[in-house]
Design an enzyme around this catalytic site. Sequence first.
Site, PDB file in Angstrom:
ATOM      1  N   HIS A  72       0.837  -1.204   0.000  1.00  0.00           N
ATOM      2  CA  HIS A  72       0.000   0.000   0.000  1.00  0.00           C
ATOM      3  C   HIS A  72       0.871   1.253   0.000  1.00  0.00           C
ATOM      4  O   HIS A  72       1.765   1.391   0.814  1.00  0.00           O
ATOM      5  CB  HIS A  72      -0.919   0.015   1.231  1.00  0.00           C
ATOM      6  CG  HIS A  72      -2.149  -0.821   1.056  1.00  0.00           C
ATOM      7  ND1 HIS A  72      -3.326  -0.571   1.713  1.00  0.00           N
ATOM      8  CD2 HIS A  72      -2.381  -1.903   0.277  1.00  0.00           C
ATOM      9  CE1 HIS A  72      -4.234  -1.462   1.349  1.00  0.00           C
ATOM     10  NE2 HIS A  72      -3.683  -2.288   0.495  1.00  0.00           N
ATOM     11  N   TYR A 201      -9.217   5.521   7.692  1.00  0.00           N
ATOM     12  CA  TYR A 201      -9.312   5.863   9.115  1.00  0.00           C
ATOM     13  C   TYR A 201     -10.337   6.984   9.228  1.00  0.00           C
ATOM     14  O   TYR A 201     -10.141   8.057   8.650  1.00  0.00           O
ATOM     15  CB  TYR A 201      -7.963   6.354   9.650  1.00  0.00           C
ATOM     16  CG  TYR A 201      -6.904   5.278   9.762  1.00  0.00           C
ATOM     17  CD1 TYR A 201      -6.108   4.924   8.669  1.00  0.00           C
ATOM     18  CD2 TYR A 201      -6.665   4.631  10.971  1.00  0.00           C
ATOM     19  CE1 TYR A 201      -5.135   3.944   8.780  1.00  0.00           C
ATOM     20  CE2 TYR A 201      -5.684   3.653  11.093  1.00  0.00           C
ATOM     21  CZ  TYR A 201      -4.928   3.311   9.997  1.00  0.00           C
ATOM     22  OH  TYR A 201      -3.956   2.341  10.109  1.00  0.00           O
ATOM     23  N   TYR A 385       4.031   6.613   9.981  1.00  0.00           N
ATOM     24  CA  TYR A 385       3.195   5.464   9.621  1.00  0.00           C
ATOM     25  C   TYR A 385       4.017   4.378   8.931  1.00  0.00           C
ATOM     26  O   TYR A 385       3.842   3.187   9.210  1.00  0.00           O
ATOM     27  CB  TYR A 385       2.024   5.919   8.728  1.00  0.00           C
ATOM     28  CG  TYR A 385       0.944   4.880   8.610  1.00  0.00           C
ATOM     29  CD1 TYR A 385      -0.092   4.818   9.535  1.00  0.00           C
ATOM     30  CD2 TYR A 385       0.963   3.940   7.582  1.00  0.00           C
ATOM     31  CE1 TYR A 385      -1.087   3.848   9.438  1.00  0.00           C
ATOM     32  CE2 TYR A 385      -0.024   2.967   7.481  1.00  0.00           C
ATOM     33  CZ  TYR A 385      -1.043   2.935   8.412  1.00  0.00           C
ATOM     34  OH  TYR A 385      -2.022   1.969   8.317  1.00  0.00           O
TER      35      TYR A 385
HETATM   36  C1  PHB Z   1      -5.730  -4.359  10.834  1.00  0.00           C
HETATM   37  O1  PHB Z   1      -5.841  -4.610   9.628  1.00  0.00           O
HETATM   38  O2  PHB Z   1      -6.027  -5.181  11.714  1.00  0.00           O
HETATM   39  C2  PHB Z   1      -5.259  -3.019  11.250  1.00  0.00           C
HETATM   40  C3  PHB Z   1      -4.781  -2.150  10.289  1.00  0.00           C
HETATM   41  C4  PHB Z   1      -4.345  -0.893  10.669  1.00  0.00           C
HETATM   42  C5  PHB Z   1      -4.396  -0.509  11.982  1.00  0.00           C
HETATM   43  C6  PHB Z   1      -4.853  -1.400  12.944  1.00  0.00           C
HETATM   44  C7  PHB Z   1      -5.291  -2.648  12.578  1.00  0.00           C
HETATM   45  O3  PHB Z   1      -3.995   0.733  12.328  1.00  0.00           O
END
Ligand code: PHB
Length: 392
Positions: A72, A201, A385
């Site tokens: 990604h 998000y 990130y």
């Molecule tokens: C997940 O895919 O479980 C996941 C992805 C990103 C996050 C937390 C959990 O920040």
Amino acid sequence: MRTQVAIIGAGPSGLLLGQLLHKAGIDNIVIERQSGDYVLGRIRAGVLEQITMDLLEQAGVAQRAHAEGLPHDGFELLFKGERHRIDMHKLTGGKRVMVYGQTEVTRDLMAARAAAGLNTVYEASNVSLHDFDSQQPRVRYEKDGVQHEITCDFIAGCDGFHGVARASVPASAVQLYEKVYPFGWLGVLADVPPVGEELIYANTPRGFALCSMRSHTRSRYYLQVPSDDKVENWTDTLFWEELARRLDPAARERLVTGPSLEMSIAPLRSFVAEPMRFGQLFLAGDAAHIVPPTGAKGLNLAASDVGYLSSAFIEHYRERSQAGIDHYSARCLSRIWKAERFSWWFTSLMHRFPETGEFGQKIQEAELDYLVNSEAASTSLAENYVGLPMKL
Ligand code: PHB
Ligand code: RFL
């Protein structure tokens, strides 16, 4: 029984450490309280940093992650009903993350360990640690009613937040830092195509939501819920309805629902234990620290601890040098506190905090507006990130 490194816990930290040490010719035994199937049944993290991928490669277990994982280059922030893309790849000079589940990482590590014929003791009970302040530490455990003892050079406590390793250290020798959030994440795994190509998000007046995935046909979704909420209060229908309410109209339109394969609630917590070394005992992963999952850092921090620890042991056995061992705790903690800060900040920005009300929501929206419109601010988000450097 004798080994060089006794590893407590067969989660991703313990198994990755075992594999890296094995590759370097260092003998190790892994002792796990649960069965292998139980460990694989826990649905947890889904986003791997490049640093984690590099370590999986070094351990010789990255083939399937490369073949089946989804690279990604960005993710989306949804607030005030609109989505905004953070172009991680552009903002970090070409870095990206890999979407590949912790379950699959664990499965790959288990398969490699089995193929190499390495000793893993599953369903070990009453595991106890002894004499780690001496040069002859020992680990005792019971298996099928029989008592066993392992003598070793080092013990690696990779046994998670509720493990025995940190609990074996005298309270006066360890300092704990903790913050518990007034909410948890309700997670659902379902065999439906993800709502978008990238993770979303969402900050909404109804609370946080996250749209993630495991593949093009398997989705992982989360909803912010109050700390005292129970899975029994939810059904698949209630979950999908609430998720839809927290999405923008276009995403809502695309949302495909289906029966949940798993539904669970995880509490959100920030936690650090300092130091991470006690004589010949070393803590790694969730045994030493917890981050709220918003920044996707838990598994990645576990991997970077193991990166530092395996290098330290390799240096010790190959070069008879104590340097890596002596610096282990400080090196880890420097990276951990930065990830703690990032995870706390991103959690604070994206969730609804009951005590801050409408004012808090407005402040968050202003910060999000700034974040997506300022290259300086979005670069900082992207850089954290994708994962900060190991600085070895
Ligand atoms: C997940 O895919 O479980 C996941 C992805 C990103 C996050 C937390 C959990 O920040
Ligand atoms: P683990 O995975 O907890 O593994 C520790 C292992 O040690 C065993 N154990 C013992 N073995 C022997 N003797 C004892 N006395 C023992 N006590 C415990 C346990 O059975 C287990 O097998 O820790 P590790 O290896 O450090 O790995 C860390 C990651 O698992 C963790 O950071 C992440 O999964 C955190 N996390 C998430 N991180 C993310 O980045 N994204 C997520 O979406 C995400 N979701 C989660 C999570 C953690 C959760 N927990 C801890 C409850 C969801 C949940 C529910």
